[in-house]
Motif scaffolding. Structure first.
Motif, short mmCIF file in Angstrom:
data_model
loop_
_atom_site.label_atom_id
_atom_site.label_comp_id
_atom_site.label_asym_id
_atom_site.label_seq_id
_atom_site.Cartn_x
_atom_site.Cartn_y
_atom_site.Cartn_z
N MET A 1 2.52 -17.57 13.70
CA MET A 1 2.69 -16.13 13.64
C MET A 1 3.02 -15.73 12.20
SD MET A 1 5.13 -13.87 16.01
CE MET A 1 6.11 -12.66 15.24
N THR A 2 2.31 -14.78 11.70
CA THR A 2 2.56 -14.31 10.34
C THR A 2 3.24 -12.95 10.38
OG1 THR A 2 0.41 -13.25 10.21
CG2 THR A 2 0.53 -15.54 9.47
N GLY A 3 3.97 -12.65 9.32
CA GLY A 3 4.65 -11.37 9.23
C GLY A 3 3.68 -10.27 8.83
N PRO A 4 4.18 -9.07 8.71
CA PRO A 4 3.30 -7.98 8.29
C PRO A 4 2.79 -8.23 6.88
CG PRO A 4 5.60 -7.26 8.35
CD PRO A 4 5.55 -8.64 8.89
N ARG A 5 1.52 -7.92 6.69
CA ARG A 5 0.94 -8.21 5.38
C ARG A 5 1.18 -7.06 4.42
NH1 ARG A 5 -4.36 -6.57 4.20
NH2 ARG A 5 -5.05 -4.98 5.65
N PHE A 6 1.12 -7.40 3.14
CA PHE A 6 1.35 -6.42 2.09
C PHE A 6 0.18 -5.47 1.98
CE2 PHE A 6 0.37 -5.59 -2.46
CZ PHE A 6 1.33 -4.63 -2.68
N ARG A 7 0.48 -4.19 1.86
CA ARG A 7 -0.56 -3.16 1.66
C ARG A 7 -0.35 -2.56 0.29
NH1 ARG A 7 1.18 -1.88 7.05
NH2 ARG A 7 -0.43 -2.42 8.53
N PHE A 8 -1.33 -2.79 -0.60
CA PHE A 8 -1.25 -2.17 -1.93
C PHE A 8 -1.48 -0.67 -1.76
CE2 PHE A 8 -3.09 -0.68 -5.92
CZ PHE A 8 -2.11 -1.09 -6.80
N ASP A 9 -0.59 0.12 -2.30
CA ASP A 9 -0.62 1.56 -2.14
C ASP A 9 -1.22 2.18 -3.41
OD1 ASP A 9 -0.20 4.08 -1.24
OD2 ASP A 9 1.95 3.86 -0.89
N ALA A 10 -2.51 2.48 -3.37
CA ALA A 10 -3.21 2.95 -4.57
C ALA A 10 -2.70 4.30 -5.05
CB ALA A 10 -4.71 3.02 -4.30
N ASP A 11 -2.40 5.24 -4.15
CA ASP A 11 -1.92 6.53 -4.64
C ASP A 11 -0.50 6.40 -5.17
OD1 ASP A 11 -1.16 6.17 -1.98
OD2 ASP A 11 -1.04 8.31 -1.56
N ALA A 12 0.30 5.48 -4.64
CA ALA A 12 1.62 5.23 -5.22
C ALA A 12 1.48 4.64 -6.62
CB ALA A 12 2.44 4.30 -4.33
N ALA A 13 0.51 3.74 -6.80
CA ALA A 13 0.29 3.17 -8.13
C ALA A 13 -0.08 4.25 -9.14
CB ALA A 13 -0.82 2.11 -8.06
N LEU A 14 -0.92 5.18 -8.73
CA LEU A 14 -1.29 6.29 -9.61
C LEU A 14 -0.07 7.15 -9.94
CD1 LEU A 14 -3.53 7.94 -11.02
CD2 LEU A 14 -3.71 9.23 -8.91
N TRP A 15 0.74 7.45 -8.94
CA TRP A 15 1.94 8.27 -9.18
C TRP A 15 2.97 7.53 -10.02
CZ3 TRP A 15 2.87 13.25 -8.91
CH2 TRP A 15 1.99 14.03 -8.18
N PHE A 16 3.06 6.22 -9.89
CA PHE A 16 3.99 5.46 -10.73
C PHE A 16 3.51 5.48 -12.18
CE2 PHE A 16 5.28 2.81 -6.85
CZ PHE A 16 6.30 3.69 -6.56
N ALA A 17 2.20 5.41 -12.40
CA ALA A 17 1.68 5.52 -13.77
C ALA A 17 1.98 6.90 -14.34
CB ALA A 17 0.18 5.23 -13.77
N VAL A 18 1.82 7.94 -13.52
CA VAL A 18 2.15 9.30 -13.97
C VAL A 18 3.64 9.42 -14.26
CG1 VAL A 18 2.27 11.71 -13.21
CG2 VAL A 18 0.19 10.39 -12.83
N ALA A 19 4.49 8.84 -13.41
CA ALA A 19 5.94 8.89 -13.63
C ALA A 19 6.32 8.17 -14.91
CB ALA A 19 6.68 8.28 -12.44
N LEU A 20 5.62 7.07 -15.21
CA LEU A 20 5.88 6.35 -16.46
C LEU A 20 5.52 7.22 -17.67
CD1 LEU A 20 6.80 3.67 -17.64
CD2 LEU A 20 4.45 2.90 -17.54
N LEU A 21 4.38 7.90 -17.59
CA LEU A 21 4.00 8.79 -18.69
C LEU A 21 4.95 9.98 -18.81
CD1 LEU A 21 0.11 8.83 -18.28
CD2 LEU A 21 1.44 7.80 -20.13
N VAL A 22 5.33 10.55 -17.68
CA VAL A 22 6.26 11.69 -17.71
C VAL A 22 7.59 11.27 -18.32
CG1 VAL A 22 7.67 13.18 -16.22
CG2 VAL A 22 5.22 12.99 -15.83
N SER A 23 8.10 10.12 -17.91
CA SER A 23 9.38 9.68 -18.45
C SER A 23 9.28 9.36 -19.94
CB SER A 23 9.92 8.49 -17.67
OG SER A 23 9.05 7.38 -17.78
N ALA A 24 8.13 8.86 -20.37
CA ALA A 24 7.96 8.57 -21.80
C ALA A 24 7.93 9.85 -22.63
CB ALA A 24 6.68 7.77 -22.02
N PHE A 25 7.24 10.87 -22.14
CA PHE A 25 7.15 12.10 -22.90
C PHE A 25 8.36 13.00 -22.71
CE2 PHE A 25 2.59 11.01 -22.85
CZ PHE A 25 2.37 11.07 -24.22
N ALA A 26 9.11 12.84 -21.62
CA ALA A 26 10.29 13.67 -21.38
C ALA A 26 11.51 13.15 -22.12
CB ALA A 26 10.57 13.75 -19.89
N THR A 27 11.47 11.91 -22.58
CA THR A 27 12.63 11.36 -23.26
C THR A 27 12.91 12.09 -24.57
OG1 THR A 27 12.20 9.21 -22.26
CG2 THR A 27 13.61 9.23 -24.20
#
Length: 176
Positions: A1-27
């Motif tokens: 029996m295997t556990g639940p498998r990992f689901r890569f969240d593409a829209d979360a990845a995009l939003w994390f990239a945006v958050a990284l850019l926002v935090s870089a420019f907001a500093t």
């Protein structure tokens, strides 16, 4: 029996990239406001706190919005997606650094070590080994945003996590 498998969240990845850019420019505006209020540049703990608060806020807002938009998101998948985004960005930057100065493998290793440890291990210099202040702000912001987003959903009586995932069941057709 295997556990639940990992689901890569593409829209979360995009939003994390945006958050990284926002935090870089907001500093810069945050530090400029500190300069205007104090009359001198922020340094030491004030600098770490101001940049950390900016990064935490950007990632917390992004993750909170992600969780509220898709309540089935869970902590494991969200954090692993953040890890993959940070590690991927670090590898791309390290490749660029290596192409610019191939003999400076210590700089490349220092750039890779931080994201691979979620920013907890920061290296200022390998000779002598000097550790820097941990930069786990994106991780803290993501966990905080996910917790607040889930809390807001449960406060409104909406399901979160796996119970919120929609199930599609095939319709049984009558036999001829």
């Amino acid at each position: 029996m295997t556990g639940p498998r990992f689901r890569f969240d593409a829209d979360a990845a995009l939003w994390f990239a945006v958050a990284l850019l926002v935090s870089a420019f907001a500093t810069l505006p945050v530090l400029a406001i500190g300069l205007g209020i104090l009359g001198h540049a922020l340094d030491g703990h004030a600098y770490i706190g101001a940049t950390g608060a900016t990064i935490v806020l950007a990632f917390a807002v992004a993750t909170g919005l992600l969780v509220r938009a898709r309540p089935w998101r869970n902590y494991r998948d969200t954090l692993l997606t953040l890890y993959i985004v940070q590690a991927g960005a670090a590898v791309l930057l390290a490749v660029g650094q290596f192409l610019r100065a191939p003999a400076r493998i210590d700089i490349v290793a220092g750039q890779l070590l931080a994201p691979l440890t979620f920013g907890i291990v920061q290296i200022d210099s390998f000779s002598p080994l000097a550790l820097a202040f941990p930069d786990a702000w994106p991780l803290v912001g993501t966990v905080l945003g996910a917790a607040v987003g889930r809390w807001l959903l449960t406060a409104r009586g909406r399901p979160v996590g796996e119970p919120a995932r929609s199930r599609v069941e095939p319709m049984r057709l009558p036999r001829p």
